[in-house]
Every structure is written in structure tokens, then in C-alpha cells.
Design a protein around this motif. Structure first.
Motif, PDB file in Angstrom:
ATOM      1  N   GLY A   1       0.802  -1.222   0.000  1.00 46.14           N
ATOM      2  CA  GLY A   1       0.000   0.000   0.000  1.00 46.14           C
ATOM      3  C   GLY A   1       0.830   1.266   0.000  1.00 46.14           C
ATOM      4  N   ILE A   2       2.093   1.168  -0.399  1.00 47.06           N
ATOM      5  CA  ILE A   2       2.995   2.322  -0.418  1.00 47.06           C
ATOM      6  C   ILE A   2       3.096   2.866  -1.843  1.00 47.06           C
ATOM      7  N   ASP A   3       2.922   4.175  -1.996  1.00 45.25           N
ATOM      8  CA  ASP A   3       3.102   4.838  -3.288  1.00 45.25           C
ATOM      9  C   ASP A   3       4.599   5.079  -3.470  1.00 45.25           C
ATOM     10  N   VAL A   4       5.291   4.073  -3.964  1.00 48.41           N
ATOM     11  CA  VAL A   4       6.752   4.043  -3.956  1.00 48.41           C
ATOM     12  C   VAL A   4       7.377   5.218  -4.703  1.00 48.41           C
ATOM     13  N   ALA A   5       6.996   5.438  -5.953  1.00 50.12           N
ATOM     14  CA  ALA A   5       7.630   6.478  -6.769  1.00 50.12           C
ATOM     15  C   ALA A   5       7.470   7.854  -6.146  1.00 50.12           C
ATOM     16  N   ALA A   6       6.269   8.168  -5.677  1.00 51.77           N
ATOM     17  CA  ALA A   6       6.005   9.483  -5.088  1.00 51.77           C
ATOM     18  C   ALA A   6       6.791   9.681  -3.799  1.00 51.77           C
ATOM     19  N   LYS A   7       6.824   8.638  -2.973  1.00 52.62           N
ATOM     20  CA  LYS A   7       7.508   8.746  -1.676  1.00 52.62           C
ATOM     21  C   LYS A   7       9.023   8.842  -1.841  1.00 52.62           C
ATOM     22  N   LEU A   8       9.577   8.100  -2.803  1.00 56.96           N
ATOM     23  CA  LEU A   8      11.025   8.177  -3.047  1.00 56.96           C
ATOM     24  C   LEU A   8      11.425   9.589  -3.457  1.00 56.96           C
ATOM     25  N   LYS A   9      10.640  10.179  -4.336  1.00 55.40           N
ATOM     26  CA  LYS A   9      10.937  11.535  -4.805  1.00 55.40           C
ATOM     27  C   LYS A   9      10.777  12.551  -3.681  1.00 55.40           C
ATOM     28  N   GLU A  10       9.697  12.429  -2.940  1.00 58.44           N
ATOM     29  CA  GLU A  10       9.414  13.365  -1.856  1.00 58.44           C
ATOM     30  C   GLU A  10      10.484  13.320  -0.767  1.00 58.44           C
ATOM     31  N   ALA A  11      10.949  12.111  -0.451  1.00 56.43           N
ATOM     32  CA  ALA A  11      11.925  11.950   0.625  1.00 56.43           C
ATOM     33  C   ALA A  11      13.362  12.159   0.165  1.00 56.43           C
ATOM     34  N   ASP A  12      13.606  12.154  -1.168  1.00 58.76           N
ATOM     35  CA  ASP A  12      14.955  12.323  -1.720  1.00 58.76           C
ATOM     36  C   ASP A  12      15.893  11.256  -1.142  1.00 58.76           C
ATOM     37  N   ILE A  13      15.547   9.995  -1.436  1.00 57.44           N
ATOM     38  CA  ILE A  13      16.330   8.861  -0.938  1.00 57.44           C
ATOM     39  C   ILE A  13      17.547   8.644  -1.836  1.00 57.44           C
ATOM     40  N   ALA A  14      18.723   8.454  -1.229  1.00 60.85           N
ATOM     41  CA  ALA A  14      19.956   8.227  -1.992  1.00 60.85           C
ATOM     42  C   ALA A  14      19.791   7.010  -2.901  1.00 60.85           C
ATOM     43  N   GLN A  15      20.242   7.132  -4.131  1.00 60.75           N
ATOM     44  CA  GLN A  15      20.009   6.092  -5.136  1.00 60.75           C
ATOM     45  C   GLN A  15      20.645   4.761  -4.783  1.00 60.75           C
ATOM     46  N   TYR A  16      21.806   4.784  -4.118  1.00 60.71           N
ATOM     47  CA  TYR A  16      22.472   3.517  -3.818  1.00 60.71           C
ATOM     48  C   TYR A  16      21.618   2.632  -2.921  1.00 60.71           C
ATOM     49  N   THR A  17      20.848   3.236  -2.008  1.00 61.62           N
ATOM     50  CA  THR A  17      20.003   2.435  -1.124  1.00 61.62           C
ATOM     51  C   THR A  17      18.834   1.831  -1.898  1.00 61.62           C
ATOM     52  N   VAL A  18      18.358   2.563  -2.898  1.00 56.76           N
ATOM     53  CA  VAL A  18      17.268   2.071  -3.749  1.00 56.76           C
ATOM     54  C   VAL A  18      17.761   0.916  -4.619  1.00 56.76           C
ATOM     55  N   ASP A  19      18.949   1.075  -5.205  1.00 53.85           N
ATOM     56  CA  ASP A  19      19.515   0.030  -6.067  1.00 53.85           C
ATOM     57  C   ASP A  19      19.672  -1.286  -5.305  1.00 53.85           C
ATOM     58  N   ILE A  20      20.178  -1.205  -4.091  1.00 53.13           N
ATOM     59  CA  ILE A  20      20.399  -2.401  -3.283  1.00 53.13           C
ATOM     60  C   ILE A  20      19.075  -3.036  -2.874  1.00 53.13           C
TER      61      ILE A  20
ATOM     62  N   GLY B   1      12.775  -5.467 -10.766  1.00 50.97           N
ATOM     63  CA  GLY B   1      12.664  -4.019 -10.759  1.00 50.97           C
ATOM     64  C   GLY B   1      11.757  -3.467  -9.681  1.00 50.97           C
ATOM     65  N   ASP B   2      11.311  -4.321  -8.749  1.00 52.04           N
ATOM     66  CA  ASP B   2      10.441  -3.875  -7.654  1.00 52.04           C
ATOM     67  C   ASP B   2      11.252  -3.548  -6.412  1.00 52.04           C
ATOM     68  N   LEU B   3      10.922  -2.448  -5.761  1.00 49.11           N
ATOM     69  CA  LEU B   3      11.571  -2.081  -4.497  1.00 49.11           C
ATOM     70  C   LEU B   3      11.051  -2.986  -3.394  1.00 49.11           C
ATOM     71  N   VAL B   4      11.951  -3.706  -2.713  1.00 50.04           N
ATOM     72  CA  VAL B   4      11.558  -4.622  -1.638  1.00 50.04           C
ATOM     73  C   VAL B   4      12.240  -4.307  -0.312  1.00 50.04           C
ATOM     74  N   GLY B   5      13.164  -3.346  -0.302  1.00 52.04           N
ATOM     75  CA  GLY B   5      13.854  -3.011   0.939  1.00 52.04           C
ATOM     76  C   GLY B   5      14.454  -1.626   0.882  1.00 52.04           C
ATOM     77  N   LEU B   6      14.403  -0.926   1.999  1.00 53.56           N
ATOM     78  CA  LEU B   6      15.059   0.371   2.156  1.00 53.56           C
ATOM     79  C   LEU B   6      15.582   0.487   3.578  1.00 53.56           C
ATOM     80  N   GLY B   7      16.515   1.398   3.765  1.00 53.08           N
ATOM     81  CA  GLY B   7      17.051   1.648   5.089  1.00 53.08           C
ATOM     82  C   GLY B   7      16.511   2.934   5.669  1.00 53.08           C
ATOM     83  N   TYR B   8      16.996   3.270   6.841  1.00 54.48           N
ATOM     84  CA  TYR B   8      16.632   4.521   7.507  1.00 54.48           C
ATOM     85  C   TYR B   8      17.857   5.380   7.757  1.00 54.48           C
ATOM     86  N   GLN B   9      19.034   4.761   7.747  1.00 55.61           N
ATOM     87  CA  GLN B   9      20.280   5.508   7.880  1.00 55.61           C
ATOM     88  C   GLN B   9      20.838   5.840   6.503  1.00 55.61           C
ATOM     89  N   ALA B  10      21.612   6.914   6.443  1.00 52.84           N
ATOM     90  CA  ALA B  10      22.448   7.170   5.272  1.00 52.84           C
ATOM     91  C   ALA B  10      23.864   6.779   5.677  1.00 52.84           C
TER      92      ALA B  10
END
Length: 451
Positions: free
Chosen positions: A123-142, A148-157
Motif C-alpha cells: 500500500g505504499i506509493d513508492v515512486a512518489a515517496k522516493l521523490k518526496e523523501a529524496d532517498i539516496a540512489q544507492y540504497t534504492v539500487d540495493i 525491478g520492484d523495491l523490496v527493501g530500504l534503510g533509515y540511515q544514510a
């Protein structure tokens, strides 16, 4: 009468079987039982469990019990236990589970990736939230699976910086300004070793041990250890042989190993010679260096005599990714928790509390977070850094880091590689023998093609 009884019994059995099959079908489809008000969380530290305690305080209407299982990564205990729990399924299976950078790709793209739920299914609007939060790309890639589906993210940079001593910078270059020092130690390794030479002439070492520079070299390489299912030694990583030997032969360091007492000692000037700097993310400052600086306030030990600047190359080190089980029967509730931890850039999201050190009230440890949006509106000044705002350096550091050079085997391969590099730098083996022995170790211990 008996015939009628037999017919009645048969109808009852058919009805029971039909209900059982219907119920099983509902369970397989992930439909939530009204009685299921438990979320099973698996982690290797108490960080995420404490975050969820905070979420429940902020959201009293969230009436789920959080059942936590914490197994330390010490001696490799966490992964086998998590794998077994995921495979077993059932009411005790993890709904949310954590993976650190050393093995996260196993769960997002590798052998255990089939258990991970795409964030969009929560139930997460992934594309909108990634842009809004400005998440570093390396965390998204991992955190993105092979579909091509996002299945994990962190909270630390965990983008890295060069963390250096202000007093030593002044003694060698007449200034401790990060804008100047970054031009002394980089960009690139040639300038870094020119700085090492200048520091040596004044009696200082540039880093504590070769492990300090390895994290930057590993993280900045173009490719990882595996390419097309075969062992691959990226030229930048192979050059670590020469870098380590140069550090040793020129006596540019104190020849320590990271995570040993000698390494910690160099953070408070207790080593053979004073050390100028360390490579690392904010967590290294907060949770390692501050406690080993010999003080708790400016003027004590080396506390307050540090600053951060851009490193010679971009890299990241560490981090925890949060995943959801695709078979969880409580996906909606799980989605709310994961979004709050990883993608909520508001002033009531986890990352705002984490960045400003207010998760457990004012005065806590400030840390870099995954959201660039949050860091840009937060106060990252640290007394340990002489009042410097660390976010000024760590926000761009996340942009320079890459996650496309990681593999699920990194933890094991790195141990073999660093041991062989050390043998070469000490003169115990030739370069060719160290490389050959490294390849043999990989071939003997891992299911990887070695040529």
C-alpha cells in the motif's frame, strides 16, 4: 434410517472439507484473520524494535502487538535462523525482517529474495515517496529485486566521508577548514598519498590501518566481486594490493586492524604516532569514535578536535534494510510501519526524530538518515566535530555512493581478500601468489566459478 444417517454424515464431512479448503485458500491468498493482531519482527539489533515502540506511542490506534526476535550476527547466527523461519511460514514467520549491508543482497536479489514483498504491495506509493523523501540512489539500487520492484530500504544514510583531526590539519596545512582539507586529501588517491607524505614529514600517520582505506576502495569500484556468475577482481580492488603495500613500506599508518584495541586507541592518540583521519559514515563517528576519543566533551581527549570533508572517492559502509514477508497476512499494517521508518520525510516520521536525536526525547544522538529532505531541514551540528554541521558533507556523500558493486558473498570474499593483501604487503607472498591463493579460497569455499 441407517441409510439416511450415512447420507447426513457424508454431507457433514463434505461441508467440513469444503470449509477447510476455503479457509486454506484464504490463508494462502494472504487474507488477514480478524484474530491476527500480531506482527512478527526479526532483527539483529534492538534499533528497529525500539523504533516500532515509538510508532505505537505516536499511534495509539495501532493495536497490533509487536513480537520481536533479536539474534545477533555474531558467529553467523542470524541468517540461518531467519532463513529457517521464512521457509517454515506459519503464524510465527517474520512479517518484517532486517538485513545489513554485508548480506542484504541475499534477501533483495539473491538466494532468499523470493520471500520479499514489493513495497507497492504494502500500500505504499513508492515512486512518489522516493521523490518526496529524496532517498539516496544507492540504497534504492540495493533494495530493488531483479524484477525491478523495491523490496527493501534503510533509515540511515551510510555514505562515507573523511573524518580528520583539526589540530593536525592546522599543524601541517595551517587550516582545518573542510573546504581546504578536501583538496589536500583528494579527489583521487594520488592527492591522498601526497597528503600522506606531507603528514609523515611532521610525524603523523594519515590513517590507522589499511582496513580504513579498503572500505573506500571497495565502495568506489565500478563492479563487484561477481560478474556473469564468475569471480571478478575490479581493477580498483586489485590496486588495493599496491595501496596496502605503499602504506606499509612508507610507514604512513600504525598498521592496525579495524575493530581491534589498537585501532580504537588511534582515535584518542594512544597509538605509536598520532593519526590524521578515518574513513566512514556518521555511525562511525557516533557509535565508535566518540566513545573511543578519551573524552565526553570538547577539550577532553580528542573529542571536539574532529571535522568531516568529502573523501577522495565516493563510497558507503554499512546500513540496515527493512523488508516485508510477501506471505504476511497483515500486509496493510506492515506497510504503515515500513513507510514510517523508510519513506516518511515529515516532522513526525522516524527519520526526523533520528536525524535530530529526539527519538527518545531531546539530547539524543544525531545521525544521518536515508532522506535527504529530512537532513536538509535538520540540525546536524555535533560538539564532537567542533560544531560542524555534518549534514553539509553527508548529504552529498550519499549521492556519490554506489550500490551496484555489491554481491551477496561480500562478507566472505572480503575476509579472504584482505588476508591475502596483508600477506603481500608484509612481504610474505608475491603479488601473483597472493592473487592465486585468494582465488583458490573462493573456489574452495563458495559456489562461484573461478577462472
Amino acid at each position: 434410517m441407517k441409510r439416511n444417517m450415512r447420507m447426513l454424515v457424508s454431507l457433514v464431512l463434505v461441508a467440513c472439507m469444503s470449509f477447510t479448503l476455503f479457509a486454506a485458500g484464504q490463508a494462502e491468498g494472504g487474507a488477514a484473520s480478524p484474530a491476527r493482531k500480531v506482527i512478527n519482527l526479526w532483527s539483529f539489533t534492538d534499533e528497529v524494535p525500539k523504533m516500532l515502540e515509538k510508532y505505537k506511542q505516536l499511534h495509539p490506534e495501532f493495536d497490533y502487538e509487536i513480537k520481536t526476535t533479536i539474534i545477533a550476527t555474531t558467529d553467523g547466527a542470524y541468517q540461518p535462523a531467519l532463513d529457517q523461519a521464512l521457509a517454515a511460514g506459519g503464524d510465527n514467520a517474520p512479517d518484517i525482517y532486517c538485513a545489513e549491508s554485508a548480506f542484504v543482497l541475499k534477501y533483495t536479489q539473491g538466494d532468499a529474495s523470493n520471500f520479499a514483498a514489493p513495497y507497492k504491495s504494502l500500500g505504499i506509493d513508492v515512486a512518489a515517496k522516493l521523490k518526496e523523501a529524496d532517498i539516496a540512489q544507492y540504497t534504492v539500487d540495493i533494495g530493488t529485486n531483479k524484477k525491478g520492484d523495491l523490496v527493501g530500504l534503510g533509515y540511515q544514510a551510510t555514505g562515507g566521508a573523511f573524518i580528520y583531526r583539526r589540530s593536525i590539519a592546522k599543524a601541517v596545512w595551517g587550516t582545518d577548514d573542510p573546504a581546504v582539507i578536501k583538496t589536500k586529501v583528494g579527489p583521487g588517491w594520488e592527492k591522498f598519498f601526497q597528503a600522506a607524505d606531507a603528514l609523515k614529514k611532521k610525524g603523523y600517520g594519515i590513517i590507522s590501518g589499511d582496513g580504513d582505506i579498503w572500505h573506500a576502495i571497495e565502495g568506489s569500484s565500478d563492479k563487484g566481486w561477481i560478474v556473469n556468475d564468475k569471480l571478478y577482481i575490479d581493477p580498483a580492488r586489485e590496486a588495493f594490493l599496491d595501496v596496502s603495500k605503499l602504506l606499509h613500506d612508507k610507514d604512513y599508518y600504525n598498521d592496525t586492524r579495524d575493530w581491534t584495541d589498537a585501532w580504537f586507541a588511534d582515535m584518542k592518540d594512544a597509538g605509536a604516532k598520532k593519526i590524521f583521519g578515518f574513513f566512514g559514515p556518521a555511525w562511525l563517528i557516533n557509535y565508535v569514535m566518540a566513545g573511543n576519543s578519551g573524552g565526553t566533551k570538547p577539550g577532553e581527549g580528542t573529542y571536539g578536535d574532529w571535522a568531516v570533508c568529502e573523501p577522495p572517492v565516493g563510497f558507503f559502509w554499512g546500513g540496515t534494510w527493512v523488508l516485508a514477508n510477501k506471505n504476511s497476512p497483515v500486509k496493510d499494517a506492515v506497510g504503515k510501519l515500513i513507510e514510517w521508518i523508510t519513506l516518511d520525510s515529515s516532522n513526525t516520521g522516524l527519520q526526523y526524530f533520528w536525524a535530530n536525536g529526539t527519538l527518545n526525547g531531546p539530547g539524543g544522538t544525531k545521525d544521518t538518515v536515508a532522506s535527504g529532505t529530512v537532513m536538509k531541514k535538520s540540525d546536524g551540528t555535533l560538539p564532537f566535530l567542533g560544531g560542524q554541521n555534518m549534514f553539509d558533507v553527508f548529504v552529498p556523500a550519499g549521492a556519490f555512493a554506489t550500490g551496484k558493486n555489491k554481491t551477496q558473498y561480500d562478507e566472505s570474499i572480503n575476509i579472504y581478500w584482505r588476508d591475502q593483501v596483508r600477506e603481500y604487503s608484509y612481504g610474505n607472498k608475491t603479488r601473483e601468489q597472493a592473487l592465486a591463493d585468494f582465488k583458490q579460497q573462493v573456489a574452495d569455499n563458495l559456489d562461484i566459478i573461478v577462472e
